[in-house]
Design an enzyme around this catalytic site. Structure first.
Site, PDB file in Angstrom:
ATOM      1  N   ILE A 218       0.891  -1.312  -0.035  1.00 44.06           N
ATOM      2  CA  ILE A 218       0.141   0.120  -0.127  1.00 44.06           C
ATOM      3  C   ILE A 218       0.923   1.329  -0.097  1.00 44.06           C
ATOM      4  O   ILE A 218       0.341   2.363  -0.222  1.00 44.06           O
ATOM      5  CB  ILE A 218      -1.101   0.042   1.296  1.00 44.06           C
ATOM      6  CG1 ILE A 218      -0.213  -0.077   2.602  1.00 44.06           C
ATOM      7  CG2 ILE A 218      -1.752  -1.109   1.218  1.00 44.06           C
ATOM      8  CD1 ILE A 218      -1.189   0.616   3.590  1.00 44.06           C
ATOM      9  N   ASP A 219       1.982   1.184   0.145  1.00 45.43           N
ATOM     10  CA  ASP A 219       3.111   2.358   0.538  1.00 45.43           C
ATOM     11  C   ASP A 219       3.444   2.982  -0.763  1.00 45.43           C
ATOM     12  O   ASP A 219       3.732   4.349  -0.773  1.00 45.43           O
ATOM     13  CB  ASP A 219       4.270   1.988   1.201  1.00 45.43           C
ATOM     14  CG  ASP A 219       4.132   1.745   2.581  1.00 45.43           C
ATOM     15  OD1 ASP A 219       2.922   2.015   3.262  1.00 45.43           O
ATOM     16  OD2 ASP A 219       4.904   0.904   3.339  1.00 45.43           O
TER      17      ASP A 219
ATOM     18  N   SER B 154     -12.855  23.950  10.600  1.00 47.60           N
ATOM     19  CA  SER B 154     -12.203  22.570  11.371  1.00 47.60           C
ATOM     20  C   SER B 154     -10.736  22.643  10.557  1.00 47.60           C
ATOM     21  O   SER B 154     -10.694  23.197   9.623  1.00 47.60           O
ATOM     22  CB  SER B 154     -12.852  21.488  10.634  1.00 47.60           C
ATOM     23  OG  SER B 154     -13.097  21.465   9.239  1.00 47.60           O
TER      24      SER B 154
ATOM     25  N   ARG C 134      -8.219  16.520  18.678  1.00 51.62           N
ATOM     26  CA  ARG C 134      -8.011  15.000  18.550  1.00 51.62           C
ATOM     27  C   ARG C 134      -7.289  14.361  17.753  1.00 51.62           C
ATOM     28  O   ARG C 134      -6.545  14.803  16.655  1.00 51.62           O
ATOM     29  CB  ARG C 134      -9.702  14.405  18.082  1.00 51.62           C
ATOM     30  CG  ARG C 134     -10.906  15.170  19.156  1.00 51.62           C
ATOM     31  CD  ARG C 134     -10.831  14.377  20.604  1.00 51.62           C
ATOM     32  NE  ARG C 134     -11.950  15.017  21.029  1.00 51.62           N
ATOM     33  CZ  ARG C 134     -11.859  15.956  22.171  1.00 51.62           C
ATOM     34  NH1 ARG C 134     -10.804  16.846  22.049  1.00 51.62           N
ATOM     35  NH2 ARG C 134     -12.918  16.231  22.748  1.00 51.62           N
TER      36      ARG C 134
HETATM   37  O1  F6P Z   1       2.379  -2.496   4.241  1.00 47.59           O
HETATM   38  C1  F6P Z   1       3.690  -1.462   4.670  1.00 47.59           C
HETATM   39  C2  F6P Z   1       3.302  -0.979   5.774  1.00 47.59           C
HETATM   40  O2  F6P Z   1       1.707  -0.687   5.848  1.00 47.59           O
HETATM   41  C3  F6P Z   1       3.792   0.353   6.457  1.00 47.59           C
HETATM   42  O3  F6P Z   1       3.456   1.596   6.037  1.00 47.59           O
HETATM   43  C4  F6P Z   1       3.538   0.097   7.742  1.00 47.59           C
HETATM   44  O4  F6P Z   1       4.615   0.739   8.530  1.00 47.59           O
HETATM   45  C5  F6P Z   1       3.889  -1.461   8.063  1.00 47.59           C
HETATM   46  O5  F6P Z   1       3.190  -1.847   6.871  1.00 47.59           O
HETATM   47  C6  F6P Z   1       3.250  -2.180   9.349  1.00 47.59           C
HETATM   48  O6  F6P Z   1       3.064  -3.455   9.122  1.00 47.59           O
HETATM   49  P1  F6P Z   1       3.027  -4.528  10.090  1.00 47.59           P
HETATM   50  O7  F6P Z   1       2.302  -4.037  11.076  1.00 47.59           O
HETATM   51  O8  F6P Z   1       2.607  -5.573   9.349  1.00 47.59           O
HETATM   52  O9  F6P Z   1       4.276  -4.656  10.353  1.00 47.59           O
END
Ligand code: F6P
Length: 327
Positions: free
Chosen positions: A131-132, A220, A251
């Site tokens: 997703i990154d 906001s 928040r």
């Molecule tokens: O998939 C990538 C990612 O979402 C990063 O952005 C995030 O830091 C990491 O995975 C966290 O992954 P996990 O909780 O599986 O170690």
């Protein structure tokens, strides 16, 4: 087409990403189209080491194109980092007559693949699934578009309640090394500020902007923070704002793993289908040690060592755009 490849192994590895299932489906069905068998190994490289796999035929991958997660499960294998683990993995591939591998994942997945190819000379093609969106050699990675839409939906909802109460929300999104999710979702939601790891966060700039916003009586405010931002994350930012602007009602929301789940978007399904089918085609043409991606609509191959080491450049013009548009 002449090829020695009769059986391809598939793994999904690292953090899961919506669209991985669509990709498994595409690989399996393109392989069938080319009279090739596919074995799906479970939990990334761990499945190779533990010889845990399922044969995939057309029916096994039906009705999964729309499902988030990965039917093959995933893991970040510690054992595969050892020579002994990789030897076991290779032995199991040989035992099952697997001639080549397709690995769907990110940085860590391709680092492991590259070492494995050098040690055992097994052809591997990588498919960017994270997703990154932080891989060089493709415009987009599988899962990024869906995650972005998840964030946008969530922030729109936060905006509703933020406006009703006249509050400031600091929202933390994923991206330990990359700000692609924060940047694009920030533009899409009209965030007042976006903080990402690729640029230094000057907290005073943010505080000044908030003073101006206050004088404009903005109803906001949303500050989007990538988890890897150098100021230290959403809670740290909220503390700093509270200290200098006690008048703000603040928040914090950390969106977390909700960003990794859900049904893949249409774009992610199409991307996953194109990359999955493309990976099979390129393996059959003798390509290996590369990641397949799409740049400007064309399928392109990038050597693993470049995909991993080169940074995918972030468009910092978008940060300026966010500033201009959030007056
Ligand atoms: O998939 C990538 C990612 O979402 C990063 O952005 C995030 O830091 C990491 O995975 C966290 O992954 P996990 O909780 O599986 O170690």
């Amino acid at each position: 087409m002449q090829t020695k490849i009769k059986t391809i192994g598939i793994i999904t590895s690292g953090g899961d990403a919506p669209g991985m299932n669509a990709c498994i489906r595409a690989i399996t069905r393109s392989a069938i189209h080319n009279n090739i068998n596919t074995l799906g190994f479970k939990r990334g490289y761990n499945g190779l080491i533990e010889n845990d796999f399922i044969e995939l035929n057309s029916k096994d991958v039906s009705n999964i194109i729309q499902r988030g997660g990965t039917i093959l499960k995933t893991a970040r294998s510690e054992q595969f980092k050892t020579k002994e683990g990789r030897e076991k993995a290779f032995h199991n591939l040989q035992k099952n007559n697997v001639d080549a591998l397709i690995a769907i994942g990110g940085d860590g997945t391709f680092t492991g693949a590259s070492i494995f190819i050098k040690e055992f000379n097994i052809p591997i093609i990588g498919i960017p699934g994270t997703i990154d969106n932080d891989l060089y050699g493709t415009d987009y990675t599988i899962g990024y578009d869906t995650a972005l839409n998840t964030v946008v939906q969530a922030v729109d909802k936060l905006r509703d309640t933020a406006s009703s109460h006249g509050r400031l929300f600091v929202v933390e999104v994923m991206g330990k090394d990359a700000g692609f999710i924060a940047l694009r979702s920030g533009i899409a939601t009209g965030a007042e500020a976006i903080l990402i790891p690729e640029t230094t966060t000057y907290i005073n700039h943010l505080l000044q902007k908030l003073s101006q916003d206050k004088s404009k009586k903005k109803p906001s405010s949303i500050i989007l923070v990538a988890e890897g931002d150098d100021f230290g994350g959403a809670y740290k930012v909220a503390e700093a704002v509270k200290e200098s602007h006690p008048e703000y009602d603040i928040r914090v929301t950390v969106l977390g793993h909700i960003q990794r789940g859900g049904s893949p978007s249409a774009s992610d399904r199409v991307l996953a289908s194109q990359l999955g089918a493309g990976a099979v085609e390129f393996l059959l043409r003798g390509e290996e040690d590369v990641m397949i991606g799409i740049i400007n609509k064309d399928l392109v191959l990038t050597p693993f060592n470049q995909a991993i080491k080169h940074n995918q450049k972030i468009n910092t013009n978008l940060l300026e755009l966010a500033d201009i548009l959030s007056i």
